[in-house]
Write a protein that holds these residues in place. Sequence first.
Motif, short mmCIF file in Angstrom:
data_model
loop_
_atom_site.label_atom_id
_atom_site.label_comp_id
_atom_site.label_asym_id
_atom_site.label_seq_id
_atom_site.Cartn_x
_atom_site.Cartn_y
_atom_site.Cartn_z
N ILE A 1 32.91 2.30 -14.15
CA ILE A 1 31.50 2.69 -14.29
C ILE A 1 31.43 4.14 -14.72
CG2 ILE A 1 29.27 2.80 -13.12
CD1 ILE A 1 30.44 0.81 -11.06
N LYS A 2 30.93 4.35 -15.91
CA LYS A 2 30.88 5.70 -16.48
C LYS A 2 29.43 6.19 -16.50
CE LYS A 2 34.97 5.06 -19.40
NZ LYS A 2 35.80 6.03 -18.65
N HIS A 3 29.20 7.34 -15.88
CA HIS A 3 27.87 7.93 -15.84
C HIS A 3 28.02 9.41 -15.48
CE1 HIS A 3 23.74 8.74 -14.59
NE2 HIS A 3 23.38 7.60 -15.16
N PRO A 4 27.26 10.28 -16.11
CA PRO A 4 27.38 11.71 -15.81
C PRO A 4 27.21 12.05 -14.33
CG PRO A 4 26.08 11.40 -17.80
CD PRO A 4 26.32 10.03 -17.22
N LEU A 5 26.27 11.40 -13.65
CA LEU A 5 26.07 11.68 -12.23
C LEU A 5 27.28 11.27 -11.40
CD1 LEU A 5 22.34 10.63 -11.71
CD2 LEU A 5 23.27 12.95 -11.68
N LEU A 6 27.89 10.15 -11.76
CA LEU A 6 29.06 9.70 -11.02
C LEU A 6 30.25 10.61 -11.28
CD1 LEU A 6 28.81 5.82 -11.45
CD2 LEU A 6 28.33 7.17 -9.41
N LYS A 7 30.40 11.10 -12.49
CA LYS A 7 31.47 12.05 -12.79
C LYS A 7 31.28 13.32 -11.96
CE LYS A 7 32.33 10.47 -17.53
NZ LYS A 7 32.27 10.83 -18.96
N ARG B 1 36.91 15.03 -5.28
CA ARG B 1 38.27 15.49 -5.58
C ARG B 1 38.53 16.90 -5.03
NH1 ARG B 1 40.91 12.20 -9.25
NH2 ARG B 1 39.73 11.13 -10.87
N ASP B 2 37.51 17.72 -4.98
CA ASP B 2 37.65 19.13 -4.59
C ASP B 2 38.10 19.23 -3.12
OD1 ASP B 2 37.38 21.83 -4.02
OD2 ASP B 2 35.45 22.02 -5.04
N GLU C 1 28.69 11.96 2.70
CA GLU C 1 27.42 11.73 2.02
C GLU C 1 27.62 11.32 0.57
OE1 GLU C 1 24.41 11.53 3.46
OE2 GLU C 1 25.62 11.71 5.27
N ILE C 2 28.55 11.98 -0.11
CA ILE C 2 28.82 11.63 -1.51
C ILE C 2 29.42 10.23 -1.61
CG2 ILE C 2 30.14 12.25 -3.58
CD1 ILE C 2 29.94 15.18 -2.58
N THR C 3 30.30 9.90 -0.66
CA THR C 3 30.88 8.55 -0.64
C THR C 3 29.78 7.50 -0.49
OG1 THR C 3 32.99 9.31 0.29
CG2 THR C 3 32.41 7.00 0.65
N LYS C 4 28.80 7.77 0.35
CA LYS C 4 27.68 6.84 0.53
C LYS C 4 26.87 6.70 -0.77
CE LYS C 4 27.08 7.83 5.46
NZ LYS C 4 26.20 8.50 6.47
N GLU C 5 26.62 7.83 -1.42
CA GLU C 5 25.84 7.79 -2.66
C GLU C 5 26.55 6.96 -3.73
OE1 GLU C 5 25.35 11.89 -3.60
OE2 GLU C 5 23.98 12.28 -1.93
N ILE C 6 27.85 7.18 -3.87
CA ILE C 6 28.62 6.42 -4.86
C ILE C 6 28.68 4.95 -4.48
CG2 ILE C 6 30.93 6.10 -5.84
CD1 ILE C 6 31.29 9.14 -5.66
N SER C 7 28.82 4.67 -3.19
CA SER C 7 28.93 3.29 -2.72
C SER C 7 27.67 2.49 -3.05
CB SER C 7 29.19 3.26 -1.22
OG SER C 7 30.41 3.89 -0.91
N LYS C 8 26.52 3.13 -2.96
CA LYS C 8 25.27 2.44 -3.31
C LYS C 8 25.26 2.03 -4.78
CE LYS C 8 22.31 4.60 0.19
NZ LYS C 8 21.11 5.42 0.44
N CYS D 1 35.81 0.36 -5.21
CA CYS D 1 36.60 1.54 -4.86
C CYS D 1 36.19 2.72 -5.72
CB CYS D 1 38.11 1.26 -5.00
SG CYS D 1 38.66 0.82 -6.66
N MET D 2 36.47 3.92 -5.24
CA MET D 2 36.12 5.13 -5.98
C MET D 2 37.08 5.34 -7.16
SD MET D 2 33.61 6.13 -4.07
CE MET D 2 33.06 5.76 -2.41
#
Length: 210
Positions: A8-14, A21-22, A32-39, A160-161
């Motif tokens: 899944i390619k999208h600027p927000l996901l990148k 990664r940081d 919180e970011i994991t939850k956002e991506i999971s949705k 998966c991420m």
Amino acid sequence: MTGKVTVIKHPLLKHKLGHLRDKHTNSNDFREITKEISKILAYEAMREWDQMETVSIETPIAKTTTERIKNPPVVVSVLRAGNGMLDAVLSMIPISSAGFIGIYRDKFINNTVEYYFKMPENIKGKEILLCDPLLATADTIIAAVDRLKQYEVGKIKVLCMIASKSGLERLHYFHPDVEVLTLNVEEEMNESGYLVPGLGDAGDRLFQTK
């Protein structure tokens, strides 16, 4: 590479994946970011869902009909890191039930060990959304899919991420019917089985453990 892999390619996901990664991203932000991506992964996993039913409702203005999901998938968390995704996926599909699989790779016996398995009743034929932030060697995911298929479940989709190229190839060698949705495919793994550049141990970063 055999089998179906949807990147899944999208600027927000990148942008969000970059924060995962940081190494300086703290545990709360990582969760919180994991939850956002999971949705978003859940949204994409349900894109082609065709089991719908028409029901009659009444809006504040008039009577009409609408469509609702029928026979929803079962959301399965691969413990423990999968729990970081579970609530977010269920928030997108609140009519779904949930299952849990506890599996780890024992380096001394060079094999996977199952320590927990709990599923809803009547999962035969049910589609499964299998949640684990990382797909590296794929040993855990393969073991989880093996167990689920013993219950004659329906289609299995892995959310998966990030995933490794070699792990995807190994998964699809054993289970070519399993679909994987991810944000990125990593070309390398180090000798400890971590994805490179990866994001470290997702479970440790989610729950502040070592």
